[in-house]
Write a protein that holds these residues in place. Structure first.
Motif, PDB file in Angstrom:
ATOM      1  N   THR A   1     -18.449 -34.550  37.589  1.00  0.00           N
ATOM      2  CA  THR A   1     -18.270 -36.003  37.274  1.00  0.00           C
ATOM      3  C   THR A   1     -17.002 -36.428  36.552  1.00  0.00           C
ATOM      4  N   VAL A   2     -16.956 -35.715  35.532  1.00  0.00           N
ATOM      5  CA  VAL A   2     -15.931 -36.189  34.420  1.00  0.00           C
ATOM      6  C   VAL A   2     -14.609 -35.726  34.840  1.00  0.00           C
ATOM      7  N   PHE A   3     -14.373 -34.395  35.349  1.00  0.00           N
ATOM      8  CA  PHE A   3     -13.006 -33.818  35.611  1.00  0.00           C
ATOM      9  C   PHE A   3     -12.677 -33.902  37.178  1.00  0.00           C
TER      10      PHE A   3
ATOM     11  N   GLU B   1     -22.639 -35.356  45.510  1.00  0.00           N
ATOM     12  CA  GLU B   1     -21.714 -34.255  46.029  1.00  0.00           C
ATOM     13  C   GLU B   1     -21.888 -33.069  45.314  1.00  0.00           C
ATOM     14  N   ILE B   2     -22.155 -33.022  44.074  1.00  0.00           N
ATOM     15  CA  ILE B   2     -22.456 -32.045  43.195  1.00  0.00           C
ATOM     16  C   ILE B   2     -23.767 -31.183  43.642  1.00  0.00           C
ATOM     17  N   ALA B   3     -24.869 -31.890  43.935  1.00  0.00           N
ATOM     18  CA  ALA B   3     -26.194 -31.458  44.366  1.00  0.00           C
ATOM     19  C   ALA B   3     -26.099 -30.834  45.846  1.00  0.00           C
ATOM     20  N   THR B   4     -24.886 -31.106  46.499  1.00  0.00           N
ATOM     21  CA  THR B   4     -24.735 -30.464  47.670  1.00  0.00           C
ATOM     22  C   THR B   4     -24.476 -28.771  47.560  1.00  0.00           C
TER      23      THR B   4
ATOM     24  N   LEU C   1     -26.872 -21.747  38.502  1.00  0.00           N
ATOM     25  CA  LEU C   1     -25.526 -21.072  38.499  1.00  0.00           C
ATOM     26  C   LEU C   1     -24.854 -21.222  39.721  1.00  0.00           C
ATOM     27  N   VAL C   2     -25.685 -21.100  40.921  1.00  0.00           N
ATOM     28  CA  VAL C   2     -25.098 -21.137  42.287  1.00  0.00           C
ATOM     29  C   VAL C   2     -24.398 -22.443  42.449  1.00  0.00           C
ATOM     30  N   THR C   3     -25.114 -23.417  41.854  1.00  0.00           N
ATOM     31  CA  THR C   3     -24.146 -25.049  41.972  1.00  0.00           C
ATOM     32  C   THR C   3     -23.225 -24.842  41.502  1.00  0.00           C
ATOM     33  N   TYR C   4     -23.156 -24.372  40.054  1.00  0.00           N
ATOM     34  CA  TYR C   4     -21.848 -24.483  39.484  1.00  0.00           C
ATOM     35  C   TYR C   4     -20.792 -23.616  40.275  1.00  0.00           C
TER      36      TYR C   4
END
Length: 429
Positions: A38-40, A47-50, A294-297
């Motif tokens: 979100t910040v960078f 979108e992150i949750a996808t 971890l996989v989300t990141y």
């Protein structure tokens, strides 16, 4: 500082915080994904949750739920007793039996996670009966699945051979399969003796020992006694039929093993609700959070180009040999936390410029990259390692987690270096 460098440093920070404090690395990774995204990176929360691995979530929940039901109704005990009779009381042969079975299944086209998801619960139950370390059972079963995955019919073999043919590298499916199988077998032999194999070779069966103390899962002693005889009834027969449906559907017809496991577990629970009542409590929710976060990141890193940035930077290194080693290292690092399939597909094309220099043999680099990217699949953050952790006995889960993490981190260094020295530097393939 570029976004790619910043996000890569964020991954390092995730592990540093998780090791310094008793907090789930999944929670820290989710926070990092939210902040960086979100910040960078300018992404929304949706979108992150996808990037959350929904398929892995369903697989972990479905498989552990089904086997929790099977354990509660005595079906797992019946399977363990049947397997004990087959191996004829040879504890040292049990881990190798699962290595061989996993290798056979993946060699004929079974997907590695589907294979180990079916085998792990039975393997861990046998480990408890024979006093075998759950870590040893998990490692050898995983290595067996890796050994067969590069066959011409295996999913990894199809990917590597296909990309090589598409880039006119001159594939050799038989040699790729033989070398990766031998590499996995060598790793399994070393693993067997490092994690309790000597003790197993010295021991007889529990029946021969008369229930005497045997090597325990934690390196101490544990009394191994015969299970009370379990006979088949309608509920256990139904559960067994469910397992057959699971194996045939997932391994032969490619049905998603997670949803299929949920469907089978749900059917058994509806027909026989008594034993299924508390099974949901035994789903490995902590493992789901750990891996999912971890996989989300890592998925965020892939979307914002961090993985491609790292790979492209390596490809521009002056020395082709050093560049080849760095590509293998990247494959090992990322595959330990994400998709081996994805890494093989992404990194093989990056090797084309190196091969074009004439200093690197195509097949040798492909073998080294294949071993580097797959031998780390025992990491607790990969699908296979997560399944091993989820099926380990609850009281041993922390020990198994540390063992899988240590082994996976060691393979991140050892697998690329040894395979590079064996197959890239000599230039014989």
């Amino acid at each position: 500082m570029s976004l790619q460098l910043l996000s890569a440093l964020g991954l390092v920070l995730v592990f540093a915080v998780a090791m310094a404090r008793p907090v789930s690395i999944g929670v820290i990774a989710l926070i990092a994904a939210f902040v960086v995204g979100t910040v960078f990176a300018g992404e929304t929360a949706d979108e992150i949750a996808t990037g959350f691995p929904g398929g892995l979530f369903v697989t972990l929940v479905g498989v552990t739920y089904l086997f929790a039901i099977a354990k509660a109704n005595g079906c797992v005990d019946w399977m363990v007793q049947s397997a004990v009779r087959v191996v004829r009381g040879r504890p040292a042969a049990i881990p190798w039996a699962f290595f061989a079975l996993a290798a056979i299944l993946t060699s004929i086209g079974a997907v590695s996670p589907a294979t180990v998801a079916v085998l792990f619960p039975i393997a861990m139950s046998l480990a408890a009966v024979y006093g075998i370390r759950p870590l040893l059972m998990g490692l050898l079963t995983n290595l067996g699945a890796t050994a067969g995955s590069f066959s011409p019919l295996g999913i990894f073999g199809i990917i590597v051979n296909g990309v090589m043919d598409g880039n006119d590298m001159g594939s050799n499916p038989a040699l790729l399969y033989a070398t990766t199988f031998v590499g996995s077998l060598v790793a399994a032999v070393v693993t067997f003796f490092l994690y309790g194999g000597r003790g197993l070779l010295r021991r007889g069966s529990p029946e021969q020992d008369g229930g005497s103390p045997a090597e325990g899962t934690g390196g101490g002693t544990a009394t191994v006694t015969a299970l009370d005889p379990v006979t088949l009834n309608a509920e256990r027969i139904t559960t067994l039929i469910g397992f057959v449906v699971l194996v045939i559907g997932a391994l032969l017809f490619g049905v998603d093993i997670g949803f299929l496991a949920v469907a089978v577990a749900g059917a058994v629970a509806v027909l026989f609700p008594a034993h299924a009542k508390g099974a949901i409590e035994h789903v490995s929710w902590g493992v789901v959070l750990l891996v999912g976060g971890l996989v989300t990141y890592v998925e965020l890193l892939e979307r914002i180009g961090t993985i491609d940035w790292l790979g492209s930077g390596v490809a521009n290194v002056g020395s082709p040999l050093i560049a080849a080693l760095l590509i293998c290292l990247i494959g090992a690092v990322v595959s330990a936390f994400a998709s081996t399939t994805g890494m093989l597909s992404a990194l093989i094309p990056l090797a084309v410029p190196l091969i074009a220099t004439g200093h690197i043999e195509a097949l040798g680099l492909m073998i080294a990259l294949s071993l580097s990217s797959s031998l780390v699949d025992v990491s607790p953050f990969s699908t296979n390692g997560a399944l091993a952790l989820a099926n380990a006995p609850e009281k041993e889960r922390d020990r198994v987690y540390r063992g899988l993490l240590t082994f996976g981190l060691a393979m991140i260094v050892i697998a690329p270096l040894v395979s590079w020295l064996a197959f890239v530097v000599p230039g014989w393939v």
